[in-house]
Design a protein around this motif. Structure first.
Motif, PDB file in Angstrom:
ATOM      1  N   HIS A   1      -1.576  -5.825  13.446  1.00 24.41           N
ATOM      2  CA  HIS A   1      -2.534  -6.669  12.733  1.00 24.41           C
ATOM      3  C   HIS A   1      -3.943  -6.110  12.905  1.00 24.41           C
ATOM      4  CE1 HIS A   1      -2.995  -8.271  16.798  1.00 24.41           C
ATOM      5  NE2 HIS A   1      -4.193  -8.693  16.402  1.00 24.41           N
ATOM      6  N   PHE A   2      -4.824  -6.580  12.071  1.00 26.67           N
ATOM      7  CA  PHE A   2      -6.237  -6.242  12.170  1.00 26.67           C
ATOM      8  C   PHE A   2      -7.036  -7.429  11.661  1.00 26.67           C
ATOM      9  CE2 PHE A   2      -4.799  -4.711   8.057  1.00 26.67           C
ATOM     10  CZ  PHE A   2      -5.794  -5.110   7.180  1.00 26.67           C
ATOM     11  N   ILE A   3      -8.299  -7.437  12.024  1.00 24.78           N
ATOM     12  CA  ILE A   3      -9.190  -8.521  11.606  1.00 24.78           C
ATOM     13  C   ILE A   3     -10.255  -7.914  10.706  1.00 24.78           C
ATOM     14  CG2 ILE A   3     -10.855 -10.241  12.394  1.00 24.78           C
ATOM     15  CD1 ILE A   3      -9.172 -10.418  14.985  1.00 24.78           C
ATOM     16  N   ALA A   4     -10.480  -8.559   9.574  1.00 23.90           N
ATOM     17  CA  ALA A   4     -11.478  -8.076   8.616  1.00 23.90           C
ATOM     18  C   ALA A   4     -12.033  -9.269   7.849  1.00 23.90           C
ATOM     19  CB  ALA A   4     -10.869  -7.068   7.656  1.00 23.90           C
ATOM     20  N   GLU A   5     -13.213  -9.092   7.351  1.00 24.27           N
ATOM     21  CA  GLU A   5     -13.830 -10.134   6.529  1.00 24.27           C
ATOM     22  C   GLU A   5     -13.021 -10.364   5.267  1.00 24.27           C
ATOM     23  OE1 GLU A   5     -17.653 -12.329   5.466  1.00 24.27           O
ATOM     24  OE2 GLU A   5     -17.442 -11.001   7.166  1.00 24.27           O
ATOM     25  N   GLN A   6     -12.634  -9.249   4.640  1.00 25.53           N
ATOM     26  CA  GLN A   6     -11.895  -9.306   3.382  1.00 25.53           C
ATOM     27  C   GLN A   6     -11.032  -8.065   3.280  1.00 25.53           C
ATOM     28  OE1 GLN A   6     -14.494  -9.727   0.036  1.00 25.53           O
ATOM     29  NE2 GLN A   6     -12.861  -9.679  -1.435  1.00 25.53           N
ATOM     30  N   PHE A   7      -9.854  -8.230   2.706  1.00 27.34           N
ATOM     31  CA  PHE A   7      -8.969  -7.082   2.501  1.00 27.34           C
ATOM     32  C   PHE A   7      -9.079  -6.670   1.043  1.00 27.34           C
ATOM     33  CE2 PHE A   7      -4.855  -5.136   1.483  1.00 27.34           C
ATOM     34  CZ  PHE A   7      -4.856  -4.124   2.434  1.00 27.34           C
ATOM     35  N   ASN A   8      -9.626  -5.498   0.817  1.00 27.94           N
ATOM     36  CA  ASN A   8      -9.687  -4.990  -0.547  1.00 27.94           C
ATOM     37  C   ASN A   8      -9.555  -3.467  -0.518  1.00 27.94           C
ATOM     38  OD1 ASN A   8     -12.170  -4.390   0.530  1.00 27.94           O
ATOM     39  ND2 ASN A   8     -13.358  -5.396  -1.031  1.00 27.94           N
ATOM     40  N   VAL A   9      -8.566  -3.016  -1.235  1.00 25.42           N
ATOM     41  CA  VAL A   9      -8.352  -1.572  -1.395  1.00 25.42           C
ATOM     42  C   VAL A   9      -8.049  -1.327  -2.858  1.00 25.42           C
ATOM     43  CG1 VAL A   9      -7.525  -1.149   0.951  1.00 25.42           C
ATOM     44  CG2 VAL A   9      -5.894  -1.754  -0.822  1.00 25.42           C
ATOM     45  N   THR A  10      -8.331  -0.149  -3.310  1.00 24.20           N
ATOM     46  CA  THR A  10      -8.017   0.223  -4.675  1.00 24.20           C
ATOM     47  C   THR A  10      -6.640   0.847  -4.682  1.00 24.20           C
ATOM     48  OG1 THR A  10     -10.340   0.651  -5.084  1.00 24.20           O
ATOM     49  CG2 THR A  10      -8.770   1.542  -6.678  1.00 24.20           C
ATOM     50  N   ILE A  11      -5.739   0.210  -5.434  1.00 26.20           N
ATOM     51  CA  ILE A  11      -4.365   0.691  -5.485  1.00 26.20           C
ATOM     52  C   ILE A  11      -4.119   1.354  -6.822  1.00 26.20           C
ATOM     53  CG2 ILE A  11      -1.953  -0.006  -5.389  1.00 26.20           C
ATOM     54  CD1 ILE A  11      -2.842  -2.282  -3.560  1.00 26.20           C
TER      55      ILE A  11
ATOM     56  N   LEU B   1       0.852  -1.184   0.000  1.00 24.36           N
ATOM     57  CA  LEU B   1       0.000   0.000   0.000  1.00 24.36           C
ATOM     58  C   LEU B   1       0.891   1.239   0.000  1.00 24.36           C
ATOM     59  CD1 LEU B   1      -2.637  -0.933   2.722  1.00 24.36           C
ATOM     60  CD2 LEU B   1      -2.770  -1.262   0.267  1.00 24.36           C
ATOM     61  N   PRO B   2       0.996   1.926  -1.122  1.00 23.99           N
ATOM     62  CA  PRO B   2       1.822   3.128  -1.164  1.00 23.99           C
ATOM     63  C   PRO B   2       1.320   4.218  -0.213  1.00 23.99           C
ATOM     64  CG  PRO B   2       1.185   2.455  -3.376  1.00 23.99           C
ATOM     65  CD  PRO B   2       0.413   1.612  -2.414  1.00 23.99           C
ATOM     66  N   ASN B   3       0.028   4.170   0.123  1.00 23.36           N
ATOM     67  CA  ASN B   3      -0.560   5.123   1.059  1.00 23.36           C
ATOM     68  C   ASN B   3      -1.214   4.335   2.190  1.00 23.36           C
ATOM     69  OD1 ASN B   3      -1.928   7.057   2.469  1.00 23.36           O
ATOM     70  ND2 ASN B   3      -2.980   7.913   0.702  1.00 23.36           N
ATOM     71  N   ALA B   4      -0.577   4.313   3.345  1.00 24.35           N
ATOM     72  CA  ALA B   4      -1.067   3.506   4.464  1.00 24.35           C
ATOM     73  C   ALA B   4      -2.364   4.031   5.063  1.00 24.35           C
ATOM     74  CB  ALA B   4       0.007   3.404   5.539  1.00 24.35           C
ATOM     75  N   ASP B   5      -2.806   5.221   4.653  1.00 27.18           N
ATOM     76  CA  ASP B   5      -4.100   5.716   5.142  1.00 27.18           C
ATOM     77  C   ASP B   5      -5.222   4.749   4.803  1.00 27.18           C
ATOM     78  OD1 ASP B   5      -3.054   7.960   6.325  1.00 27.18           O
ATOM     79  OD2 ASP B   5      -3.566   9.312   4.677  1.00 27.18           O
ATOM     80  N   ASP B   6      -5.032   3.926   3.783  1.00 23.40           N
ATOM     81  CA  ASP B   6      -6.038   2.931   3.418  1.00 23.40           C
ATOM     82  C   ASP B   6      -6.295   1.942   4.556  1.00 23.40           C
ATOM     83  OD1 ASP B   6      -6.482   3.966   0.861  1.00 23.40           O
ATOM     84  OD2 ASP B   6      -4.900   2.756  -0.022  1.00 23.40           O
ATOM     85  N   LEU B   7      -5.339   1.786   5.465  1.00 21.53           N
ATOM     86  CA  LEU B   7      -5.526   0.876   6.591  1.00 21.53           C
ATOM     87  C   LEU B   7      -6.577   1.383   7.566  1.00 21.53           C
ATOM     88  CD1 LEU B   7      -1.869  -0.219   7.410  1.00 21.53           C
ATOM     89  CD2 LEU B   7      -3.647  -1.554   6.282  1.00 21.53           C
ATOM     90  N   LYS B   8      -6.837   2.683   7.562  1.00 18.80           N
ATOM     91  CA  LYS B   8      -7.840   3.251   8.462  1.00 18.80           C
ATOM     92  C   LYS B   8      -9.222   2.665   8.194  1.00 18.80           C
ATOM     93  CE  LYS B   8      -5.357   7.571   9.160  1.00 18.80           C
ATOM     94  NZ  LYS B   8      -5.333   9.021   8.913  1.00 18.80           N
ATOM     95  N   LYS B   9      -9.474   2.248   6.953  1.00 15.13           N
ATOM     96  CA  LYS B   9     -10.753   1.634   6.591  1.00 15.13           C
ATOM     97  C   LYS B   9     -11.003   0.352   7.378  1.00 15.13           C
ATOM     98  CE  LYS B   9     -10.172   3.006   1.788  1.00 15.13           C
ATOM     99  NZ  LYS B   9      -9.922   2.499   0.436  1.00 15.13           N
ATOM    100  N   PHE B  10      -9.920  -0.233   7.884  1.00 18.59           N
ATOM    101  CA  PHE B  10     -10.009  -1.501   8.593  1.00 18.59           C
ATOM    102  C   PHE B  10      -9.828  -1.326  10.104  1.00 18.59           C
ATOM    103  CE2 PHE B  10      -8.627  -2.261   4.283  1.00 18.59           C
ATOM    104  CZ  PHE B  10      -9.592  -3.158   3.854  1.00 18.59           C
ATOM    105  N   GLY B  11      -9.951  -0.088  10.561  1.00 19.17           N
ATOM    106  CA  GLY B  11      -9.876   0.182  11.991  1.00 19.17           C
ATOM    107  C   GLY B  11      -8.474   0.329  12.548  1.00 19.17           C
TER     108      GLY B  11
ATOM    109  N   MET C   1       5.286  11.638   8.837  1.00 15.15           N
ATOM    110  CA  MET C   1       5.525  11.570   7.395  1.00 15.15           C
ATOM    111  C   MET C   1       4.445  10.725   6.722  1.00 15.15           C
ATOM    112  SD  MET C   1       9.470  10.502   7.408  1.00 15.15           S
ATOM    113  CE  MET C   1      10.559  11.052   8.665  1.00 15.15           C
ATOM    114  N   PRO C   2       4.283  10.868   5.412  1.00 20.02           N
ATOM    115  CA  PRO C   2       3.385   9.963   4.699  1.00 20.02           C
ATOM    116  C   PRO C   2       3.889   8.523   4.864  1.00 20.02           C
ATOM    117  CG  PRO C   2       4.017  11.798   3.297  1.00 20.02           C
ATOM    118  CD  PRO C   2       4.870  11.866   4.528  1.00 20.02           C
ATOM    119  N   LEU C   3       2.957   7.590   5.024  1.00 23.01           N
ATOM    120  CA  LEU C   3       3.316   6.205   5.307  1.00 23.01           C
ATOM    121  C   LEU C   3       2.920   5.248   4.195  1.00 23.01           C
ATOM    122  CD1 LEU C   3       2.067   6.141   8.997  1.00 23.01           C
ATOM    123  CD2 LEU C   3       4.416   6.417   8.201  1.00 23.01           C
ATOM    124  N   ALA C   4       3.662   4.162   4.110  1.00 28.38           N
ATOM    125  CA  ALA C   4       3.351   3.048   3.207  1.00 28.38           C
ATOM    126  C   ALA C   4       3.281   1.795   4.075  1.00 28.38           C
ATOM    127  CB  ALA C   4       4.433   2.900   2.139  1.00 28.38           C
ATOM    128  N   ALA C   5       2.668   0.749   3.542  1.00 27.34           N
ATOM    129  CA  ALA C   5       2.534  -0.485   4.320  1.00 27.34           C
ATOM    130  C   ALA C   5       2.595  -1.705   3.415  1.00 27.34           C
ATOM    131  CB  ALA C   5       1.214  -0.486   5.083  1.00 27.34           C
TER     132      ALA C   5
END
Length: 100
Positions: free
Chosen positions: A90-100, A43-53, A63-67
């Motif tokens: 770590h996080f728990i989710a039904e499915q991991f899907n982000v638009t990259i 994930l070039p932009n780790a802000d996408d992880l916020k969607k998963f709590g 700084m801007p983060l990647a993951a």
């Protein structure tokens, strides 16, 4: 529900200073040669992880983060040992899907 593990670092460190492209390419080739499904994402932009709590505090990271996210905990542990300057979690989710 699935458990996803991640390694988090500054974009500059993860995408420019470390040979992450080579590491992920080698891992991809290994999986393909062993008929395994790819179980990691960059994930070039780790802000996408916020969607998963995942809470990413701006106080902790200025700084801007990647993951790198994976279902394989040992792979993330290896990334941490290999690169040293990453935060893991770590996080728990039904499915991991982000638009990259």
């Amino acid at each position: 529900m699935n458990t996803y593990y991640f390694a988090l670092a500054s974009q500059k460190f993860l995408l420019e200073e470390e040979p992450m492209e080579e590491i992920l390419r080698e891992r991809t080739n290994y999986y393909l040669s062993h008929n395994q499904d790819i179980d990691f994402w960059l994930l070039p932009n780790a802000d996408d992880l916020k969607k998963f709590g995942v809470s990413i505090s701006n106080k902790m990271f200025s700084m801007p983060l990647a993951a790198i996210v994976s279902t394989n905990e040992q792979f993330i542990d290896w990334i941490k040992l290999r690169t040293v300057h990453v935060y893991t979690g770590h996080f728990i989710a039904e499915q991991f899907n982000v638009t990259i």
